[in-house]
Write an enzyme that holds these catalytic residues in place. Structure first.
Site, PDB file in Angstrom:
ATOM      1  NE  ARG A 112      20.374 -31.061 -25.357  1.00  0.00           N
ATOM      2  CZ  ARG A 112      21.026 -30.468 -23.978  1.00  0.00           C
ATOM      3  NH1 ARG A 112      20.274 -30.660 -23.423  1.00  0.00           N
ATOM      4  NH2 ARG A 112      22.182 -32.132 -23.403  1.00  0.00           N
ATOM      5  CG  ASN A 125      22.499 -24.740 -24.820  1.00  0.00           C
ATOM      6  OD1 ASN A 125      24.466 -25.923 -24.862  1.00  0.00           O
ATOM      7  ND2 ASN A 125      21.745 -25.659 -23.908  1.00  0.00           N
ATOM      8  CG  HIS A 126      23.725 -22.622 -20.923  1.00  0.00           C
ATOM      9  ND1 HIS A 126      22.476 -22.438 -20.204  1.00  0.00           N
ATOM     10  CD2 HIS A 126      23.328 -24.313 -21.061  1.00  0.00           C
ATOM     11  CE1 HIS A 126      21.669 -23.031 -19.413  1.00  0.00           C
ATOM     12  NE2 HIS A 126      22.642 -24.311 -20.791  1.00  0.00           N
ATOM     13  CG  HIS A 169      27.059 -25.422 -16.897  1.00  0.00           C
ATOM     14  ND1 HIS A 169      26.133 -24.542 -17.419  1.00  0.00           N
ATOM     15  CD2 HIS A 169      27.439 -26.000 -17.851  1.00  0.00           C
ATOM     16  CE1 HIS A 169      25.448 -24.482 -18.574  1.00  0.00           C
ATOM     17  NE2 HIS A 169      26.177 -25.531 -18.592  1.00  0.00           N
ATOM     18  CG  ASP A 195      26.839 -25.289 -22.311  1.00  0.00           C
ATOM     19  OD1 ASP A 195      25.958 -26.174 -22.112  1.00  0.00           O
ATOM     20  OD2 ASP A 195      26.346 -24.005 -23.241  1.00  0.00           O
ATOM     21  CG  ASP A 251      28.470 -28.740 -21.300  1.00  0.00           C
ATOM     22  OD1 ASP A 251      27.504 -28.079 -20.868  1.00  0.00           O
ATOM     23  OD2 ASP A 251      29.429 -28.551 -22.082  1.00  0.00           O
ATOM     24  CG  HIS A 307      28.525 -26.602 -26.142  1.00  0.00           C
ATOM     25  ND1 HIS A 307      28.846 -26.720 -24.791  1.00  0.00           N
ATOM     26  CD2 HIS A 307      26.492 -26.695 -26.501  1.00  0.00           C
ATOM     27  CE1 HIS A 307      27.856 -27.007 -24.504  1.00  0.00           C
ATOM     28  NE2 HIS A 307      26.640 -27.170 -25.081  1.00  0.00           N
ATOM     29  CG  HIS A 331      24.956 -29.973 -25.276  1.00  0.00           C
ATOM     30  ND1 HIS A 331      24.152 -28.880 -25.044  1.00  0.00           N
ATOM     31  CD2 HIS A 331      23.491 -30.844 -26.228  1.00  0.00           C
ATOM     32  CE1 HIS A 331      22.518 -28.276 -25.158  1.00  0.00           C
ATOM     33  NE2 HIS A 331      22.767 -29.737 -26.346  1.00  0.00           N
ATOM     34  CG  ASP A 333      23.911 -19.003 -18.068  1.00  0.00           C
ATOM     35  OD1 ASP A 333      22.947 -19.546 -19.695  1.00  0.00           O
ATOM     36  OD2 ASP A 333      23.386 -18.348 -17.916  1.00  0.00           O
ATOM     37  NE  ARG A 334      20.584 -25.274 -14.910  1.00  0.00           N
ATOM     38  CZ  ARG A 334      20.272 -25.603 -14.690  1.00  0.00           C
ATOM     39  NH1 ARG A 334      19.725 -25.946 -12.739  1.00  0.00           N
ATOM     40  NH2 ARG A 334      18.674 -26.829 -14.792  1.00  0.00           N
TER      41      ARG A 334
END
Lengths: 489, 325
Positions: free
Chosen positions: A390, A293-294, A234, A261, A232, A342, A417, A264-265
């Site tokens: 989750r 997943n992002h 991010h 990923d 990730d 991922h 992840h 995001d964030r």
């Protein structure tokens, strides 16, 4: 005039003013300007706080802006003032539905039906609610993505003009070159924006490239070749630049795989993703991207990427990003020995590489099934499978990993992840490796980042850790919905 | 005319601490707008719903508000409301109005904060009927006694003071009729951590020796010795916000010890991870459905670095030490 009379007149004047404000608010509401609608309903209420209609109207405006807590309060207040105000019950029911208070919502519909037994609409609403309550759970299990027309069809990139005063990088003859990438990275590092025409060009081209890939990408590393696997990132652009500083720029002799990923964030998601897409176009056979997943609509809406793209570019461009993400492959096998994805492995035994290859991935991931698992699952220390913390997909134990590897003749899996303090973690006796490349995640976690070197000669993972580097003090997504908060104050 | 004071480092530090008042209130405003809990009054202190906060922040505040309210309500019940509440560093807190709505008001509710914060709060109360009405309703005359830095009514009083100046604080509380013999609940949420350990210790000492039947509930950081704690301290320093009292936030033990060595009889402390797990499950499940949290570890780290610590002195033997989760 008596004192009482003058008080009454003042009250009538106030009520008249309040009505005017309500009309103003209603107009804003019709124009979908809910912020202003709320503002003027509020002002109307300040003049006339016992008007149920104002509360009910404001409640609807709050519903439109997803402030379900306030919508509920206003609907409740409206009903306190006038318990026969039917709209109030509807508003409260809708608020309660949004807040997950299904029984309460149903109760309000029941009330309406009781008060108005001959009202067909009321009965219908009650039955609808009842159905919705039952269907809510149902809907979560079914994901239906309607076929959408591509944004590409409505773009005319050729005729987009680049202003004379744009000093930034441009594609050379419509193509990404190494010079373009170097200029781009420096341009981004300086917090400047790539011209939208160039961004569109990249997106349209990378969509084309990704759509030709299978859902399971298979690569071979020769004895002398190597690859670097990153987890990730991010939106942490400056940490991505640091990876390239430490490990070298991507090239045909320095291939990379980024395991999802990307956005995001972090506050520089646009810079990260355009850089990664640029390198994908420059080295299509040596620069690999897998979906995380992002790279989905739900996550982008919540965790900043959609807001960032809308602020820096347009909603239309975000639509195109969404389409491109849908074409990202879901897994990659290296020398038929190492599988990278991922999230992780599957909710059921018996999934084969061929099953993965056959996944129809050009969609948002469903709520369950192999495509969902690849993006969402997590390993667990104990044998067997468990419900995921989750709330999506599952947790899988060492025995699940072992059986999957055996059945598919693989040695181990690499996934991402989950944030790890050391940037990576080896579990399931070396058969399940996690790699995470966003150091000091969210500017808070203090974790290291890591990447993996894999050589074609032995396929043994070699871990490299790194720390976070400073980044500009840009209030994260100051232009969009900010997610930055340092904890309790 | 007095000459203007130069802008000292401590002014900057105090200003940064005052700014945290807005962090708390804007977070609560946002979380309540999303439905995490109901607070009818925060909207009158914070006009706009403002920027989104991350789901883990909303859940963290949910835990804090629910946890504190549980203990506050338990104290009021135990003393049958025959008590006082003193909220130190109250900021724009709305507890008084909640207690009035729920009919569990103490004999008098005191709030203390920096004069600048108090002035702001008084202005809001003055100009917003939903805030002033409850005060007027519970007051024996038609108008409230207020000036720029204090507001006094029969059941609610807000005082501008510096918690590091105990004699002045004591004088002001006495001026507004605090009764040290009455069981008194003291609250502080992310307040002591901005004072040096010496200053906060003096405060805790003073409370213990002035109020023989009392409870002190403290919410703030804990377990600060690790990487996460270090990053938090650095991030705050960049905002000129100094956690002067962070040494006491090393562990649950150090948080408890500060009370025991200040003259309190007994003390309990739980980190917020534990508190969160003890909140009513159905409501926790409800709020967890409001917003999907993508990385649970972010919430876990947050919860593990905050705690609620509550200490008791019980001269009247009311059984205050039984209060807990």
């Amino acid at each position: 005039m008596t004192e009482h009379g003058s008080v009454k007149m003042a009250e009538e004047e106030q009520n008249a003013s309040a009505e005017k404000l309500k009309e103003k608010a209603n107009n804003y509401f019709k124009d979908k300007d809910y912020e202003n609608a709320i503002k003027y309903y509020t002002e109307a209420l300040e003049l006339n706080p016992s008007n149920a209609v104002y509360y009910s109207n404001r409640s609807l405006a709050y519903l439109r802006t997803e402030c379900y807590g306030y919508a509920l309060v206003d609907a409740t207040k409206a009903l306190e003032l006038d318990k026969n105000y039917i709209k109030g019950y509807y508003r409260r029911a809708t608020s309660n539905m949004a807040l997950g208070k299904f029984k309460a919502a149903l109760k309000d519909y029941e009330t309406v039906v009781r008060v108005r037994p001959n009202d067909k609409d009321a009965k219908m609403k009650y039955q609808e609610c009842n159905k919705i309550v039952k269907q809510k759970a149902f809907e979560r299990a079914i994901a239906s993505d309607e076929l959408k027309r591509s944004v590409v069809d409505s773009l005319d990139i050729e005729n987009m003009t680049i202003e004379d005063d744009y000093a930034g990088p441009k594609l050379e003859d419509g193509k990404v070159t190494l010079k373009f990438m170097k200029d781009l990275m420096a341009w981004f590092k300086d917090q400047k924006k790539l011209h939208r025409k160039c961004a569109y060009q990249i997106l349209v081209q990378v969509k084309e490239v990704l759509s030709k890939l299978p859902s399971l990408v298979e690569i071979t590393l020769k004895e002398t070749e190597k690859i670097t696997i990153c987890g990730d990132t991010h939106g942490q652009y400056y940490d991505l630049l640091n990876i390239f500083d430490l490990n070298g720029l991507p090239s045909v002799t320095n291939p990379y795989l980024f395991n999802g990923d990307f956005v995001d964030r972090g506050s520089f998601s646009v810079e990260v993703i355009l850089t990664l897409f640029g390198f994908k176009l420059l080295y299509p056979e040596h620069f690999h991207l897998l979906r995380g997943n992002h790279e989905t609509d739900n996550m982008n809406q919540m965790y900043g990427f959609e807001g960032e793209v809308k602020a820096k570019y347009t909603a239309q461009m975000f639509q195109l990003f969404s389409e491109v993400f849908q074409w990202l492959p879901l897994a990659q096998s290296i020398n038929n020995k190492v599988l990278v994805m991922h999230g992780g492995l599957f909710s059921e035994d018996g999934v084969t590489l061929d099953d993965i290859r056959k996944i129809d991935r050009n969609r948002q991931p469903p709520d369950s099934g192999p495509m969902c698992d690849l993006l969402w699952s997590d390993p667990q220390p104990q044998d067997g499978r468990s419900v995921s913390k989750r709330g999506v997909s599952c947790q899988f134990g060492p025995d699940v990993t072992e059986r999957f590897l055996d059945q598919n003749k693989l040695q181990y899996i690499v996934r991402s992840h989950e944030v790890k303090a050391e940037g990576y973690e080896v579990t399931h006796s070396g058969k399940c490796i996690t790699v995470f490349s966003a150091p000091n995640y969210c500017d808070q976690m203090g974790n290291k980042g890591a990447y993996i070197h894999l050589r074609g000669s032995d396929l043994k993972p070699e871990f490299h850790q790194f720390n976070a580097v400073p980044h500009p003090n840009v209030k994260p997504m100051a232009y969009a919905n900010s997610l930055m908060q340092m904890g309790m104050m | 005319m007095a000459s203007k004071q130069p802008f000292t480092d401590s002014d900057t530090a105090d200003e940064a601490v005052r700014a945290t008042c807005d962090d708390a209130s804007t977070c609560k405003r946002f979380a309540t707008s999303k439905g995490y809990w109901t607070d009818l009054y925060v909207q009158y202190f914070v006009r706009q719903i403002g920027e989104r906060k991350a789901p883990e922040i909303n859940r963290g505040y949910y835990g804090r508000v629910r946890g504190m309210n549980l203990l506050i309500d338990a104290f009021l019940k135990k003393t049958r409301c025959d008590c006082q509440v003193v909220n130190l560093g109250a900021g724009l807190d709305t507890t008084f109005w909640r207690l009035k709505d729920e009919n569990i008001m103490p004999k008098k509710f005191f709030e203390v904060d920096f004069p600048m914060i108090v002035a702001r709060k008084i202005h809001h109360i003055k100009t917003k009927p939903p805030l002033s009405k409850p005060l007027i309703e519970t007051h024996s005359t038609d108008s409230l006694v207020l000036d720029g830095h204090s507001l006094d009514s029969d059941r609610y009083c807000i005082i501008g003071a510096d918690l590091r100046d105990l004699p002045a604080l004591e004088e002001k509380l006495k001026k507004f009729q605090i009764n040290p013999e009455l069981p008194t609940l003291f609250l502080s949420e992310c307040v002591l951590v901005y004072m040096t350990p010496e200053k906060s210790s003096k405060l805790l000492n003073w409370v213990a020796h002035t109020f023989p039947t009392a409870m002190f509930i403290n919410y703030e950081q804990v377990n600060m010795n690790d990487r996460f704690g270090q990053i938090m301290i650095e991030n705050l320093q960049r905002r000129q916000c100094n956690l002067a009292g962070v040494d006491v936030c090393q562990s649950l033990d150090s948080q408890k010890e500060r009370f025991l060595s200040a003259g309190w009889e007994s003390v309990k402390a739980l980190d917020m991870m534990t508190v969160y797990s003890m909140l009513p499950r159905e409501d926790v499940a409800r709020i967890e459905r409001l917003e999907f949290l993508d990385e649970k570890e972010l919430l876990h780290q947050l919860l593990q670095h905050y705690c609620i610590c509550w200490a008791v002195k019980d001269k009247l033997s009311l059984g205050l030490s039984q209060i807990g989760f």
